[in-house]
Design an enzyme around this catalytic site. Structure first.
Site, PDB file in Angstrom:
ATOM      1  N   HIS A  66     -41.883  35.347 -28.756  1.00 26.62           N
ATOM      2  CA  HIS A  66     -41.640  33.958 -28.412  1.00 26.62           C
ATOM      3  C   HIS A  66     -41.692  33.085 -29.646  1.00 26.62           C
ATOM      4  O   HIS A  66     -42.290  33.447 -30.663  1.00 26.62           O
ATOM      5  CB  HIS A  66     -42.662  33.465 -27.373  1.00 26.62           C
ATOM      6  N   CYS A 206     -53.628  29.939 -29.171  1.00 24.53           N
ATOM      7  CA  CYS A 206     -52.899  30.856 -30.043  1.00 24.53           C
ATOM      8  C   CYS A 206     -52.011  30.040 -30.978  1.00 24.53           C
ATOM      9  O   CYS A 206     -51.834  28.838 -30.777  1.00 24.53           O
ATOM     10  CB  CYS A 206     -52.076  31.852 -29.234  1.00 24.53           C
TER      11      CYS A 206
END
Length: 698
Positions: A66, A206
């Site tokens: 991603h 993250c």
């Protein structure tokens, strides 16, 4: 938001993997780009960059490459179900289900909520089983959009991903994360046997804030529900943060931090028992983290959140207290460099533009012209004192005035360089309490003439002193004052006093000696310096050694000497060689490279031209023993030629796009050309030899 994130056209089933994970990511970029939602090469570059910094393989046999990138025009998902699994870096084995997430750089909150919702669904085994059992792309699309549909339904007021996720969990799973009261009624018998169930807090985060942040939250919430533990989760993702309430923090018994980036607001939890791990561990070992936090809540000797809010805000979360001191200090210095670079880039380029418009003698009169004249009252040629006596500027009028304004802005920006370096090194070690002492220490370093060397020292001193203060455990009533008043005050006094009383003059003398040595370098000694710079720039392709050379060069720009300009030119030119050399090699010998590598080579032309050394990292990661020595050889040649031709650069970054700030430009281009040819030829020969040996063995 225009269309659904996933349609049947974005799903491919039973795909034969075209190679390793890099090739699979290339196939995923092809799939999404074919729908017109993204530029193919830019999307692939974003996905690969994310993969290099953080493997996206997850427990359960799936992967979620991603990125958020300017190359993405419309948010999209892409699904590949592979006929043979491919290693994506997960500890429990390769992945056969690849779910790609492409988000525009300016993704709105609604898209981020949808992506967060999908990330939470992927942690559930039953959802993965349904995706693997689907027999047609339409079924996969319906399954995924079925998960996203509740988040797409209109609501009275949009919620952040954290709040939305908690609400969804409350309605579908009854997790204890919805509130202390609800969680308390769900306490299991084994917890009750130990007494009142503790209330836990968890923060997940993250690097991109899209996937792992919410998967970790889901894993912890599921584990807490199974154990009957009250848990509140704060997801610090890209869609915003819904912070814990004062009541939740007051009732908490322990804090779990599952993150790979700095988390904000640590000072809220001063004194709480702390369990800290990388975000992936929360995804794969959620129950263990809950058990650790429960144990820490009743252990008087457990690690606790320091009063300053964190032991190492500049490190990857989860590593504080576990990394060696050399690595922690290295990480803090890299933090300082990364925050300093915008000051250098803005200031250096503005000064270079000032020279371009106002002439190279604008530096002697810039401040007087910028403050003493205006657009309605333009200056004539100005007198200044040069080496040969009184001289006049070569330009006047609008050109001189605009050049003076630009140069003044740039010089003011460059004036923050040492303070920013020092302040953010301290921030890297001690978090927010270190910023003020670090900045003030950097200002003192400039005042006494210690320059960037003094800034390094004051940053480290301020960080270490502030870090020591954060290890203290004051009374709760005093904890709130520690990071914002007491630590900055005392640390500034200690660091500033040491610099003014003891360290400043010796460091200033050392800086003067270094500057005189560099200024006096000529002939073979200057060429040797160029060789060393070239080797450093190409050794780790954007890593600590590369950044050390870059810091050395950019810090010297503020001195404005010819030697400093030549060092900057050597650093920039040598750093451009690796991507250009690899791009050249992929063109000359295409058969030596995979399709993905050839596509990376096409992108590397632009990356190299813009002085982005990291463009060669994918090649070095795949074949370091051949690529890195070749790049170092080419970089050394380029650095030596820059010094031999006396090329100078007044711009700290930009490659060929700041040609106006480089002189002589022919020497700059020739040095890069020769170095790229040498490195490209050498890596091609080494790969040819290696391939022939493999063929002979086979």
């Amino acid at each position: 938001m225009s269309g659904p994130l996933l349609t049947p056209e974005l799903v491919r089933l039973e795909v034969d993997p075209p190679g390793d994970k890099l090739a699979v990511i290339g196939l995923l970029a092809d799939l999404i780009a074919a729908t017109g939602r993204a530029d193919r090469d830019g999307l692939e570059a974003g996905l690969l960059k994310r993969e290099e910094s953080f493997a996206t393989g997850m427990p359960g046999g799936f992967a979620i490459p991603h990125c958020r990138a300017d190359a993405v025009q419309e948010a999209a998902l892409g699904v590949l179900r592979l006929s043979e699994p491919v290693d994506f870096g997960s500890a429990d084995g390769p992945a056969d289900l690849i779910i790609g997430i492409a988000a525009p750089a300016g993704t709105d909150d609604q898209h981020l909520q949808l992506l967060a919702q999908l990330s939470r669904a992927l942690i559930r085994p039953e959802f993965l089983a349904e995706l693997r059992a689907a027999t047609a792309p339409e079924q996969v699309s319906e399954l995924v959009m079925g998960v996203l549909a509740p988040a797409e339904a209109p609501a009275a007021a949009p919620a952040s991903p954290a709040a939305q996720s908690s609400a969804d969990d409350a309605s579908t799973t009854g997790t204890a994360a919805t509130g202390t009261a609800a969680a308390g009624t769900a306490a299991s018998a084994d917890v009750g046997a130990r007494g009142e169930a503790p209330v836990l807090l968890a923060i997940t985060s993250c690097p991109t804030g899209i996937a792992h942040t919410y998967m970790a939250a889901e894993s912890l919430e599921n584990a807490a529900k199974d154990k009957g533990i009250a848990l509140h989760v704060e997801t610090q993702g890209s869609g915003g943060i819904t912070p814990f309430t004062t009541e939740q923090i007051a009732a908490a018994s322990a804090l779990i931090v599952a993150a790979d980036v700095n988390i904000s607001g640590r000072e809220r939890f001063a004194g709480l028992p702390l369990v800290e791990h990388p975000v992936k561990r929360a995804i794969s070992h959620g129950p263990q983290l809950i058990d650790e936090a429960v144990a820490a809540a009743s252990d008087p000797s457990a690690s606790r959140v320091p009063s300053g809010g964190g032991a190492a805000a500049g490190e990857d979360a989860g590593s504080a207290g576990k990394q060696s001191w050399p690595r922690r200090i290295q990480g803090a210095v890299m933090t300082g460099v990364s925050y300093m670079i915008p000051f250098v880039a803005a200031g250096g380029l503005l000064m270079a533009l000032g020279f371009l418009i106002g002439g190279f003698d604008v530096a002697f009169v810039a401040q007087d012209v910028a403050t003493g004249y205006s657009l309605s009252s333009l200056p004539g040629a100005q007198e200044y004192e040069g080496a040969a006596g009184m001289l006049q500027t070569e330009r006047a009028g609008l050109a001189l005035y605009l050049g003076a304004v630009l140069f003044t802005l740039g010089s003011l920006g460059m004036g923050f360089l040492v303070a920013a370096l020092s302040g953010y090194i301290a921030f890297g070690l001690a978090g927010r309490p270190g910023i003020a002492p670090g900045f003030i220490g950097g200002a003192v370093s400039l005042a006494v003439g210690a320059g960037f060397l003094g800034g390094l020292i004051t940053g480290l001193l301020a960080g270490l002193v502030a870090l020591w203060f954060t290890t203290l455990t004051p009374p709760r009533w005093l904890a709130g004052l520690m990071p914002v008043v007491i630590i900055p005050l005392v640390t500034t006094l200690v660091v500033g006093g040491l610099m003014l009383l003891f360290l400043g003059r010796p460091l200033a003398a050392l800086m003067t000696t270094l500057q005189d040595a560099l200024t006096g370098m000529s002939g073979s000694s200057a060429i040797l310096l160029g060789v060393i710079i070239g080797l450093m720039m190409c050794f780790d392709l954007g890593g600590p050694v590369n950044k050390a050379a870059y810091l050395f060069a950019t810090a010297g720009l503020s001195q404005g000497t010819e030697a400093a300009f030549e060092i900057m030119a050597a650093v920039m030119a040598a750093g451009m060689v690796p991507p250009l050399a690899m791009a050249l090699s992929t063109v000359v010998r295409r058969r030596l490279y995979s399709p993905v590598e050839r596509e990376n080579g096409a992108t590397a032309w632009l990356l190299g031209a813009a002085f982005i050394t990291e463009g060669a990292i994918p090649f070095a990661a795949a074949d370091p023993l051949r690529v890195i020595p070749s790049m170092m050889t080419g970089g050394a040649v380029t650095g030596a030629l820059i010094m031999a031709f006396s090329v100078g650069s007044q711009a700290p970054h930009g490659g060929i796009f700041v040609a106006f700030a480089i002189s002589p430009i022919w020497g700059f281009l020739l040095a890069i050309l020769v170095g790229s040819l040498v490195a490209g030829a050498l890596v091609t020969v080494l790969k040819e030899v290696g391939q022939r040996r493999q063929g002979a063995v086979a």
